[in-house]
Design a protein around this motif. Structure first.
Motif, PDB file in Angstrom:
ATOM      1  N   GLY A 329     -50.739  29.626 101.379  1.00 47.44           N
ATOM      2  CA  GLY A 329     -49.503  29.324 102.099  1.00 47.44           C
ATOM      3  C   GLY A 329     -48.341  30.220 101.740  1.00 47.44           C
ATOM      4  N   THR A 330     -48.147  30.513 100.458  1.00 41.98           N
ATOM      5  CA  THR A 330     -47.011  31.335 100.040  1.00 41.98           C
ATOM      6  C   THR A 330     -47.196  32.812 100.344  1.00 41.98           C
ATOM      7  N   VAL A 367     -48.238  21.466 107.427  1.00 38.42           N
ATOM      8  CA  VAL A 367     -47.452  21.960 108.556  1.00 38.42           C
ATOM      9  C   VAL A 367     -47.871  23.324 109.085  1.00 38.42           C
ATOM     10  N   ASP A 368     -48.698  24.075 108.342  1.00 31.98           N
ATOM     11  CA  ASP A 368     -48.951  25.466 108.721  1.00 31.98           C
ATOM     12  C   ASP A 368     -50.415  25.798 108.990  1.00 31.98           C
ATOM     13  N   GLN A 369     -51.263  24.803 109.229  1.00 31.71           N
ATOM     14  CA  GLN A 369     -52.678  25.111 109.452  1.00 31.71           C
ATOM     15  C   GLN A 369     -52.865  26.018 110.663  1.00 31.71           C
ATOM     16  N   ASP A 370     -52.127  25.758 111.723  1.00 25.09           N
ATOM     17  CA  ASP A 370     -52.256  26.581 112.924  1.00 25.09           C
ATOM     18  C   ASP A 370     -51.809  28.020 112.659  1.00 25.09           C
ATOM     19  N   ARG A 371     -50.786  28.187 111.818  1.00 24.81           N
ATOM     20  CA  ARG A 371     -50.329  29.539 111.486  1.00 24.81           C
ATOM     21  C   ARG A 371     -51.385  30.290 110.685  1.00 24.81           C
ATOM     22  N   ALA A 372     -52.043  29.578 109.785  1.00 25.38           N
ATOM     23  CA  ALA A 372     -53.112  30.220 109.005  1.00 25.38           C
ATOM     24  C   ALA A 372     -54.230  30.691 109.923  1.00 25.38           C
ATOM     25  N   ARG A 373     -54.613  29.839 110.869  1.00 29.55           N
ATOM     26  CA  ARG A 373     -55.677  30.214 111.809  1.00 29.55           C
ATOM     27  C   ARG A 373     -55.244  31.392 112.680  1.00 29.55           C
ATOM     28  N   ALA A 374     -54.000  31.346 113.161  1.00 29.82           N
ATOM     29  CA  ALA A 374     -53.512  32.416 114.041  1.00 29.82           C
ATOM     30  C   ALA A 374     -53.443  33.744 113.305  1.00 29.82           C
ATOM     31  N   GLU A 403     -58.940  32.022 100.533  1.00 34.27           N
ATOM     32  CA  GLU A 403     -58.917  31.026  99.459  1.00 34.27           C
ATOM     33  C   GLU A 403     -57.988  29.889  99.849  1.00 34.27           C
ATOM     34  N   SER A 404     -58.425  28.661  99.566  1.00 30.56           N
ATOM     35  CA  SER A 404     -57.624  27.466  99.842  1.00 30.56           C
ATOM     36  C   SER A 404     -57.336  27.388 101.338  1.00 30.56           C
ATOM     37  N   LEU A 405     -56.071  27.300 101.737  1.00 31.08           N
ATOM     38  CA  LEU A 405     -55.756  27.264 103.164  1.00 31.08           C
ATOM     39  C   LEU A 405     -56.184  28.557 103.851  1.00 31.08           C
ATOM     40  N   GLY A 406     -56.195  29.634 103.091  1.00 32.10           N
ATOM     41  CA  GLY A 406     -56.697  30.900 103.640  1.00 32.10           C
ATOM     42  C   GLY A 406     -58.164  30.841 104.003  1.00 32.10           C
ATOM     43  N   ALA A 407     -58.940  30.038 103.251  1.00 30.21           N
ATOM     44  CA  ALA A 407     -60.362  29.869 103.591  1.00 30.21           C
ATOM     45  C   ALA A 407     -60.512  29.160 104.919  1.00 30.21           C
ATOM     46  N   LEU A 408     -59.669  28.138 105.145  1.00 30.51           N
ATOM     47  CA  LEU A 408     -59.691  27.434 106.430  1.00 30.51           C
ATOM     48  C   LEU A 408     -59.372  28.395 107.566  1.00 30.51           C
ATOM     49  N   ALA A 410     -59.592  31.812 107.589  1.00 27.94           N
ATOM     50  CA  ALA A 410     -60.610  32.858 107.747  1.00 27.94           C
ATOM     51  C   ALA A 410     -61.846  32.329 108.447  1.00 27.94           C
ATOM     52  N   GLU A 411     -62.276  31.131 108.075  1.00 28.68           N
ATOM     53  CA  GLU A 411     -63.471  30.535 108.670  1.00 28.68           C
ATOM     54  C   GLU A 411     -63.287  30.262 110.161  1.00 28.68           C
ATOM     55  N   SER A 412     -62.049  29.908 110.540  1.00 29.12           N
ATOM     56  CA  SER A 412     -61.796  29.489 111.927  1.00 29.12           C
ATOM     57  C   SER A 412     -61.937  30.631 112.928  1.00 29.12           C
ATOM     58  N   VAL A 413     -61.963  31.860 112.448  1.00 28.33           N
ATOM     59  CA  VAL A 413     -62.115  33.008 113.346  1.00 28.33           C
ATOM     60  C   VAL A 413     -63.481  33.001 114.024  1.00 28.33           C
ATOM     61  N   PHE A 414     -64.461  32.396 113.360  1.00 27.61           N
ATOM     62  CA  PHE A 414     -65.851  32.500 113.813  1.00 27.61           C
ATOM     63  C   PHE A 414     -66.369  31.160 114.324  1.00 27.61           C
TER      64      PHE A 414
END
Length: 581
Positions: A329-330, A367-374, A403-408, A410-414
């Motif tokens: 997130g940070t 609050v930022d799951q969609d931003r991580a995926r985007a 890693e962490s939210l980043g793993a969520l 990265a995985e969502s791309v596929f």
């Protein structure tokens, strides 16, 4: 937050007066008190990670209030069910005055005995639970290699619990009073039952809207401003890099100031040339590190485009390997998780990441799951499009990391494993949240006999799950390339936390407990949810290999995913030792 109208002000004024009344009048419901005491005792049972006295007091206060409300609800249903049954009996069995006369003495005797019995049981159970709780906390501390705190510090737990319990119950009573008042007001014009229903919905909606407005308009704005200020701070002693192969340098298309705190840290970390030479025994290539901060470009699309241009500037598409990183997130990237790639290829690599948030992962998770995926999708798609234009025999290997939210993210791309196999040369996901969709599907369809904490999917032909590096050897079937690895500690609450814990026992708590988890850890409704919620707060502050700290395990994983030609078990052991394994 939108202005509150006159009628709404009157409702909340009544709620405010009731809040004061709720604090000062200690009338407690018997059923609520009984379940509240039970939940308090259960809150002291162990979970995944240790808790100090303050965190334990907060968890116990929330659960005591939760238990109280559950008990009040059960009591309400029992009373009204009894009244309904009484009406049926009176209508078909005997006169009402006969039933009433027979039932009254027994009811009065039960009421006289109930509170003394509850008081006696509480006086017995609470001290025992407190003592057992301190013993369990000591066991958890020792299990993960920490010094246990003083047992006397837990004497403050009931104090914190009592204060929080009082505040929460007073708030609920205030809302209930507002419902009653509004229901009476509406009952002048509409049927009583309908008035009560409308009042309940209205007060609940107003409260949630007000809370949402407070969080969105005040707390979140304050958090954003606070963390944005932290993000903009220049780390003392960290100067812009002279290395032209990293973002923020004089040669870079991305300014040093716009990288943000975590970006500046990322581009100035990593192995030095002499470290790479010492490990490989050969002259290293200058590694490329690309980072685009939130302030580097106004939109996620423009940030990804800028990252591609930086990759081109650093010659990334002529290197041996590129790794696309979805940050936490940070914007943080854990060096221990990505540095191994630079050792594997003696620096002939390019690591690239773009920032999508200022907030810490636990808050970004909300609050930022969609931003991580985007961010993950935009970076991958743009880099993959540029990479695809290179003749296949000349393309660098393309790896993905999160890693962490980043793993969520990265995985969502596929869409599935076939998509990963088709478009990448391998992927490493560390500490993925339970809400990671693909991971959840793989675990749900795991091979028969494998556990949720160490699942095996299709004999491990493509994807493998590991708590520690040695788990990557399971099963012994051939492991095809490209390879995918999920690192997930049995003691990591970020991996296992889910809203479903409220009422659903997960498979991992029906199986033998995983590494570094006490066998006494049991699932209880509501209790386990709040315990893991508390565990997440300090999960990154654990010793290596515990909680959300994955230590040297990424080195083992990269050695399996991205090993270059000539890689040997001896080289793998040396790489692990390089990272403290």
């Amino acid at each position: 937050m939108a202005a509150i109208g006159g009628a709404e002000r009157r409702v909340f004024a009544a709620a405010g007066r009731s809040l004061v009344t709720g604090v000062t009048v200690a009338r407690l419901n018997f059923a609520g008190s009984a379940i509240g005491v039970l939940f308090f005792c259960l809150s002291l049972t162990p979970s995944l990670l240790p808790r100090g006295w303050l965190m334990q007091g907060l968890v116990s206060g929330i659960l005591a209030a939760t238990g109280y409300l559950v008990g009040v609800t059960i009591g309400f249903l029992v009373r009204h069910g009894g009244r309904l049954a009484g009406r049926v009996l009176r209508a078909h069995a005997m006169p009402a005055h006969v039933l009433s006369a027979r039932a009254r003495p027994a009811t009065e005797r039960l009421r006289e005995l109930a509170w003394p019995v509850l008081g006696g049981l509480s006086a017995l159970l609470v001290p025992i639970s407190m003592y057992r709780g301190t013993v369990w906390q000591s066991e958890i501390h020792r299990t993960i290699g920490l010094e246990p705190p003083s047992a006397t510090s837990y004497l403050a737990v009931p104090v914190v619990t009592g204060v929080l319990f009082t505040v929460l119950i007073a708030l609920v009573r205030a809302l209930r009073s507002a419902v009653v008042r509004l229901g009476r007001f509406l009952g002048r014009w509409i049927p009583v039952l309908l008035a009560k229903a409308v009042a309940t919905v209205a007060v609940t909606a107003l409260f949630l809207a007000s809370l949402n407005g407070l969080v969105a308009d005040v707390l979140m704005r304050g958090a954003n401003n606070s963390f944005a200020a932290v993000n903009s701070e220049l780390n003392p002693g960290v100067a812009p890099p002279a290395n032209p192969m990293v973002s923020g340098s004089v040669s870079s298309l991305v300014s040093w100031a716009s990288l943000g705190r975590q970006g500046r840290r990322f581009v100035t970390e990593g192995p030095r040339p002499e470290q790479l030479r010492a490990f490989s025994g050969a002259a290293p290539v200058n590694p490329a590190r690309v980072y685009v901060g939130l302030d580097s470009a106004p939109s996620v699309t423009e940030r990804a485009t800028l990252a591609v241009r930086e990759l081109e500037r650093t010659g990334a598409f002529e290197r041996e390997a590129i790794c696309l990183i979805t940050t936490t997130g940070t914007g943080w990237v854990d060096s221990d998780s990505v540095d191994p790639l630079e050792y594997l290829y003696n620096g002939d690599t390019a690591l690239a990441a773009i920032q999508y948030s200022y907030l810490p992962s636990w808050l970004s998770f909300v609050v930022d799951q969609d931003r991580a995926r985007a961010a993950a999708e935009e970076l991958f798609e743009q880099v993959h499009a540029r990479w695809s234009r290179i003749p296949e025999e000349k393309r660098p290997k393309l790896f993905v990391f999160g890693e962490s939210l980043g793993a969520l993210g990265a995985e969502s791309v596929f869409g599935d494993l076939d998509d990963i196999r088709t478009r990448t040369d391998g992927m490493l996901l560390v500490g993925p949240p339970e809400s990671s969709v693909l991971r959840r599907e793989l675990i749900a369809n795991r091979d028969y006999g494998s556990t949720e904490t160490r699942p095996v999917y299709q004999d491990g032909r493509t994807v493998r799950f590991a708590d520690r590096g040695s788990d990557l050897a399971r099963p012994y079937a051939p492991w095809e390339f490209p390879r995918v690895v999920y690192l997930q500690h049995a003691s990591d609450p970020i991996v296992w936390w889910s809203p479903r814990l409220m009422l659903h026992r997960p498979d991992w708590l029906e199986e033998p407990r995983g590494d570094n988890v006490l066998p006494n850890f049991q699932w209880y409704p509501f209790v386990t949810f709040w315990q893991l919620t508390a565990d997440m707060v300090f999960s990154v502050q654990m010793p290596p290999g515990i909680g959300h700290d994955y230590g040297a395990e990424a080195a083992d994983a990269w050695g399996e995913i991205a090993a270059p030609e000539g890689w040997t078990p001896a080289r793998a052991a040396a790489l692990r030792a390089q990272f403290g394994g």
